[in-house]
Design an enzyme around this catalytic site. Sequence first.
Site, mmCIF file in Angstrom:
data_model
loop_
_atom_site.group_PDB
_atom_site.id
_atom_site.type_symbol
_atom_site.label_atom_id
_atom_site.label_comp_id
_atom_site.label_asym_id
_atom_site.label_seq_id
_atom_site.Cartn_x
_atom_site.Cartn_y
_atom_site.Cartn_z
ATOM 1 N N ASP A 191 -6.950 -1.438 -5.135
ATOM 2 C CA ASP A 191 -8.014 -0.965 -4.242
ATOM 3 C C ASP A 191 -8.854 0.118 -4.883
ATOM 4 O O ASP A 191 -9.979 -0.014 -4.639
ATOM 5 C CB ASP A 191 -7.259 -0.567 -2.916
ATOM 6 C CG ASP A 191 -6.664 -1.371 -1.941
ATOM 7 O OD1 ASP A 191 -6.846 -2.722 -2.149
ATOM 8 O OD2 ASP A 191 -5.878 -0.945 -1.151
ATOM 9 N N ASP A 196 0.803 -1.288 0.003
ATOM 10 C CA ASP A 196 -0.067 0.164 0.033
ATOM 11 C C ASP A 196 0.884 1.229 0.125
ATOM 12 O O ASP A 196 2.017 1.096 0.469
ATOM 13 C CB ASP A 196 -1.002 -0.011 1.208
ATOM 14 C CG ASP A 196 -2.145 -0.887 1.030
ATOM 15 O OD1 ASP A 196 -2.497 -1.205 0.029
ATOM 16 O OD2 ASP A 196 -2.280 -1.273 2.424
#
Length: 153
Positions: free
Chosen positions: A127, A109
């Site tokens: 995402d 991330d």
Amino acid sequence: MLAMVTSTVAFDQVVKWLVETRLPFNELIPVVPMLALYRTWNEGIAFSLLKSLPDVALLGVTALVAVFVVILWWRTPPERSIAHLGYALIIGGAIGNLIDRAVYGHVVDYILFYTENWSFAVFNLADSFISVGAGLIVLDEVIATVRERKTRA
């Protein structure tokens, strides 16, 4: 749509490779006000949920969700192109995160929205694909409902 899935996975993986090889770990790099790059690892699923599960279980859950979305995609009539685009984005994002989990044992991330007093969960491009895909499916459902009501009137 398979080209869309392939290109989203490829783009996601190239960006994650760049992040992993070029960004320092857990260091805030401001991009514009309220947006920064912040490399970290998500050892769970969405928002670090289920991080206590073993990697094999997380891979299995992710794969099951991806298979479920593929089934929904196949059952959606071809003329529902907005929904098909949404499903392709969701599948591409899921595969991108699945690759991370299989290769690294975590998901990479790196996108952070924040203010002085608040920050959103750190997330990645995959995402975003999943979120935008879900939004497109909802939009397609709204459009289909409006069309159906118009034809009944």
